[in-house]
Enzyme design. Structure first.
Site, PDB file in Angstrom:
ATOM      1  N   GLN A 122     -28.176  35.551 106.132  1.00 48.43           N
ATOM      2  CA  GLN A 122     -28.136  34.522 107.167  1.00 48.43           C
ATOM      3  C   GLN A 122     -27.045  33.506 106.864  1.00 48.43           C
ATOM      4  O   GLN A 122     -27.018  32.935 105.774  1.00 48.43           O
ATOM      5  CB  GLN A 122     -29.504  33.827 107.223  1.00 48.43           C
ATOM      6  N   GLY A 123     -26.138  33.274 107.811  1.00 44.67           N
ATOM      7  CA  GLY A 123     -25.057  32.303 107.627  1.00 44.67           C
ATOM      8  C   GLY A 123     -25.234  31.091 108.518  1.00 44.67           C
ATOM      9  O   GLY A 123     -24.467  30.889 109.456  1.00 44.67           O
ATOM     10  N   SER A 148     -26.564  27.779 106.945  1.00 43.77           N
ATOM     11  CA  SER A 148     -26.362  26.564 106.159  1.00 43.77           C
ATOM     12  C   SER A 148     -24.929  26.442 105.667  1.00 43.77           C
ATOM     13  O   SER A 148     -24.285  27.429 105.315  1.00 43.77           O
ATOM     14  CB  SER A 148     -27.291  26.565 104.940  1.00 43.77           C
ATOM     15  N   SER A 184     -29.205  33.864 100.836  1.00 41.71           N
ATOM     16  CA  SER A 184     -30.083  34.806 100.145  1.00 41.71           C
ATOM     17  C   SER A 184     -29.720  36.230 100.544  1.00 41.71           C
ATOM     18  O   SER A 184     -29.365  36.478 101.697  1.00 41.71           O
ATOM     19  CB  SER A 184     -31.541  34.541 100.518  1.00 41.71           C
ATOM     20  N   GLU A 217     -38.197  32.799 112.412  1.00 46.50           N
ATOM     21  CA  GLU A 217     -38.138  32.547 110.972  1.00 46.50           C
ATOM     22  C   GLU A 217     -39.458  31.986 110.468  1.00 46.50           C
ATOM     23  O   GLU A 217     -39.901  32.279 109.369  1.00 46.50           O
ATOM     24  CB  GLU A 217     -37.009  31.575 110.646  1.00 46.50           C
ATOM     25  N   GLU A 249     -39.407  17.324 105.122  1.00 43.76           N
ATOM     26  CA  GLU A 249     -39.199  16.059 105.844  1.00 43.76           C
ATOM     27  C   GLU A 249     -38.902  16.325 107.316  1.00 43.76           C
ATOM     28  O   GLU A 249     -39.371  15.596 108.201  1.00 43.76           O
ATOM     29  CB  GLU A 249     -38.028  15.284 105.207  1.00 43.76           C
TER      30      GLU A 249
END
Lengths: 408, 394
Positions: free
Chosen positions: A130-131, A133, A165, A248, A391
């Site tokens: 997964q790209g 972040s 990951s 997700e 958060e």
């Protein structure tokens, strides 16, 4: 399970029988707790073969159309997941392909894309990463800086993705890029990008706070990407990404994933869950000559975690009971923050109970539970930060469920 | 409730069906219409300028309670063959949640608790009292000693058996709930023949009811003194009474937990509404994460408690061996949710939250009372630890 159709019941029986007969032998080396921590080729090969076998037996992609490599059923996946979890078999390796890429492609892909990509996601023949972040786009995910610039039938990509990951094993990446600087959200475009030995794509391991490698960073330097790999329209990347994130959350709770390795209470009376392990640890951990299983403070802390675990289980049950839920998203939106913090607090309690022995790394023979507790504790931050930090989850709960004003 | 079934046969929906939903919604509407917060305030905390005088018993709406009796509320836990509703504990929990949400002052919880004990006793004398309850009588348990021990075996009232099968009671029972609303008491006593449960009428000779000065404005509590109170054989409910009380304990914990879930949800919604509307620094205070995040945390706690309450109720309904563990988990989670939301409801209301004129104090005190009643979170967890880890020092 009183509400199963005859076909579903038959499928359930078949799943139980198959899993009993086909439970894999022990892995060549110890497996991590989740797929996104898989690091070695030995682990990869073992898990990839297992997912392929489970797929071929019909327990993955059960509810996907046959044209895309699925089983073409309805309501079978939930049953398969339950049985995989119950059987305590290894987890699925291709979590990002299975739980993020495939459902997103099913919603937003062209007919060609669906046929081309979904079967490989399900069978684990093609591993996905997964790209999303970036160094400057974490919780503020729309702040993407990776640029894709149109060049004829291609796009030229430049940028830096982090916390990737499974990147070191992946052939494909779900990639968000910026295609316009004029709009923050509407300037994003979503791609299915080849990353395995591609010119201009560099994948490097990132080292976690434990000192272990666990994920990667991916550099795009003038990487060329065909427009055929664009998913949905130019500028619709945010909408597509929201679809991915909806699924997700399912991935976080192991949907479609098989056994979590968490263990359960029912097997031969032996409690192999985190709580059972904590109780065993407390019996074998001593202070001033007395076991911590006799210490009221420790006992209280263990039981508190047991109650949180029971609450998670009963929340999942209540979420399906309409008259006992006030807001349809109230329970589902709590799942991520509560379950990841439960895992963190439980692991931390294990560290506390292990006491002086918690100082020992897994390579030390004397480390209790093969060094599980301190490593699980440190690794737990991966889960409380990834996929929307705790958060952010609390903002979402306050804003979407309680209707409080937005904090951004 | 004593029906024995396998745990795996427990319904996914906890057994909360259309009937339970209908009853719950009717209770919600009745209480919202008849005892909205303005009416409750007028009853129990009327004059913000007048300092509340300790020793005064807060008012309650007896006429509304009569209406509830007409609707069958006293008979909810009484089997149908004895004239009651025979509702599942899951259904009762749904209704009690609404009672907690309204902070409704009534002898409902105490009467339900007594009904559970009487049902477990199962004797003809117990059934006679259950019939009276179904017909509208309020009954409260008098089973607790001065230290507030929740173990049945520690009671302080003593009996001496008469030759006719009755007994004479002497001693004291403490922390008796809704004593001034009760028509009769179910008294636990000890004697040379073990523990007994006996019925004592509220006006019976030798019984003295002394009001406790308590914080909670939505109920009353008393210490009962038994000075040679004579119990006829027909009012002797059960021998081997400590075991009878223990068997009813899970159901008792479930209903007080359900009340806590109701008050906690009110605190969550009311404080959230305040955070949406109260402005400081030119914006609603709910914008700030120091306000928003505790409210999200409160939601997590009340939902955990709510799920565990229905699970525990379902376990009791199906005679599951897990019922006791589930009920203690529910009470622990509900007490902790109540404690957290009470705390935040006052704090986040700021200066006004600290005053008599702000309604949060009514719920704060009802919740605090329920948190300790039948054992708080620490107590439940220590009992759970005995089950899950084993006794200390063995």
């Amino acid at each position: 399970m009183a509400d199963l159709t005859p076909e579903q019941r038959e499928f359930q029986e078949y799943a139980r029988r198959w899993l009993e007969e086909n439970k894999p032998g022990p892995p060549p080396e110890r497996l991590p707790i989740t797929a996104i921590e898989v690091m070695t080729v030995g682990q990869r090969d073992y898990l990839q073969a297992w997912q392929k076998k489970v797929y071929e037996a019909g327990f993955i992609g059960c509810d996907y159309p046959k044209a895309y490599g699925g089983g073409g059923h309805e309501g079978f996946q939930r049953i398969a997941n339950q049985e995989l979890s119950r059987a305590g078999v290894p987890f699925m390796l291709n979590v990002i392909g299975l739980n993020m890429a495939a459902p997103t492609i099913l919603v937003h892909g062209t007919e060609e894309q669906k046929q081309r990509f979904i079967p490989g996601c399900l069978s684990a023949e093609e591993i996905w990463c997964q790209g999303f972040s970036e160094p400057g786009a974490g919780s503020d995910m729309a702040n993407q800086q990776t640029m894709a610039v149109r060049d004829g039938d291609d796009w030229i990509v430049n940028g830096h993705k982090v916390w990737t990951s499974l990147g070191h094993f992946a052939q494909w990446m779900i990639l968000i890029t910026r295609t316009s600087r004029d709009h923050k959200y509407d300037g994003l475009t979503y791609f299915l990008a080849p990353v395995d030995n591609e010119p201009g794509v560099t994948i490097r391991p990132l080292v976690k706070l434990t000192g272990e490698s666990g994920f990667n960073e991916v550099l795009f330097e003038n990487a060329r990407l065909s427009d055929a790999y664009r998913l949905d329209d130019i500028g619709k990347g945010w909408t597509v990404a929201m679809t991915t994130l909806t699924y997700e959350r399912g991935a976080a709770e192991g949907a479609g994933g098989g056994g979590s390795g968490e263990g359960s209470k029912s097997k031969g009376g032996q409690d192999t869950s985190a709580i059972g392990k904590l109780i065993d640890l407390s019996r074998n951990s001593f202070r001033d000559g007395k076991p911590l299983s006799d210490d009221p403070v420790t006992r209280d802390a263990i039981v508190e975690q047991a109650i949180i675990r029971a609450g998670l289980k009963q929340n999942a049950r209540r979420a399906a009971v309409g008259p006992l839920t006030d807001h349809p998203m109230r329970l589902p939106l709590q799942q991520k923050v509560v379950s990841t913090e439960f895992a963190q607090d439980t692991a931390r309690l294990g560290v506390d109970i292990a006491g002086a022995k918690s100082t020992l790394y897994k390579l030390d023979e004397a480390a209790p539970d093969e060094g599980h507790w301190p490593l699980a504790y440190m690794n737990s931050y991966g889960h409380t930060i990834a996929a929307g930090a705790s958060e952010i989850q609390r903002n979402i709960l306050g804003e979407r469920v309680l209707g409080l004003p937005k904090s951004k | 409730m004593s029906e024995s079934k396998n745990t795996t046969a427990m319904p996914k929906d906890f057994g909360f069906g259309e009937g339970e939903e209908l009853l719950r919604d009717m209770a919600r509407k009745l209480l919202r219409d008849e005892i909205p917060i303005e009416r409750l305030r007028q009853l129990v905390a009327p004059d913000p300028d007048k300092t509340y005088t300790r020793g005064e018993r807060p008012d309650w709406d007896e006429a509304l309670w009569k209406q509830c009796i007409e609707l069958g509320w006293t008979g909810l836990a009484v089997p149908e063959e004895l004239g009651g509703v025979g509702l599942s504990l899951v259904g009762i929990a749904g209704l009690v949640e609404e009672v907690g949400r309204a902070a409704f002052p009534s002898p409902l919880l105490s009467t339900l608790a007594a009904s559970f004990v009487l049902t477990e006793a199962g004797t003809p004398e117990a059934n006679t009292l259950l019939e009276r309850i179904a017909a509208g009588a309020s009954v409260s348990l008098a089973i607790t000693d001065e230290t507030g021990s929740w173990e049945a075996a520690t009671c302080e009232v003593e009996h001496s058996a008469s030759t006719e099968g009755g007994s004479t009671l002497s001693g004291r029972a403490y922390y008796v709930q809704d004593a001034f609303k009760a028509d009769a008491f179910l008294v636990l006593s000890k004697g040379s023949d073990g523990h007994r449960l006996s019925i004592v009428e509220s006006g019976q000779a030798g019984l003295e009811i002394a009001q406790d000065h308590i914080h909670d404005l939505t109920r009353d509590q008393a210490t009962l003194s038994f000075g040679e109170v004579v119990v006829e054989a027909s009012a002797e409910v059960s021998l081997n009474a400590a075991a009878v009380v223990s068997r009813a304990w899970s159901a008792i914990l479930v209903i007080v937990s359900a009340d806590l879930v109701g008050t906690s949800e009110w605190q969550l919604q009311t404080t959230t509404e305040y955070a949406r509307t109260r402005k400081q620094f030119d914006r609603p205070i709910g914008f700030f994460q120091a306000v928003k995040h505790p409210l999200s945390n409160g939601m997590v706690k009340v939902d955990r408690a709510r799920s565990l309450v229905y699970h525990a109720a379902c376990c009791v309904d199906h005679g599951s061996v897990d019922a006791c563990e589930a009920a203690r988990m529910a009470k622990s989670a509900a007490s902790d949710a109540g404690r957290f939301l009470s705390d935040r409801s006052v704090q986040l209301h700021g200066g006004i939250g600290f005053t008599w004129e702000c309604d949060v104090h009514i719920y704060f005190k009802r919740s605090m009372h329920n948190q300790s009643l039948y054992g708080d979170g620490f107590y439940q967890r220590s009992k759970l630890a005995e089950r899950m880890i084993g006794p200390i020092g063995v």
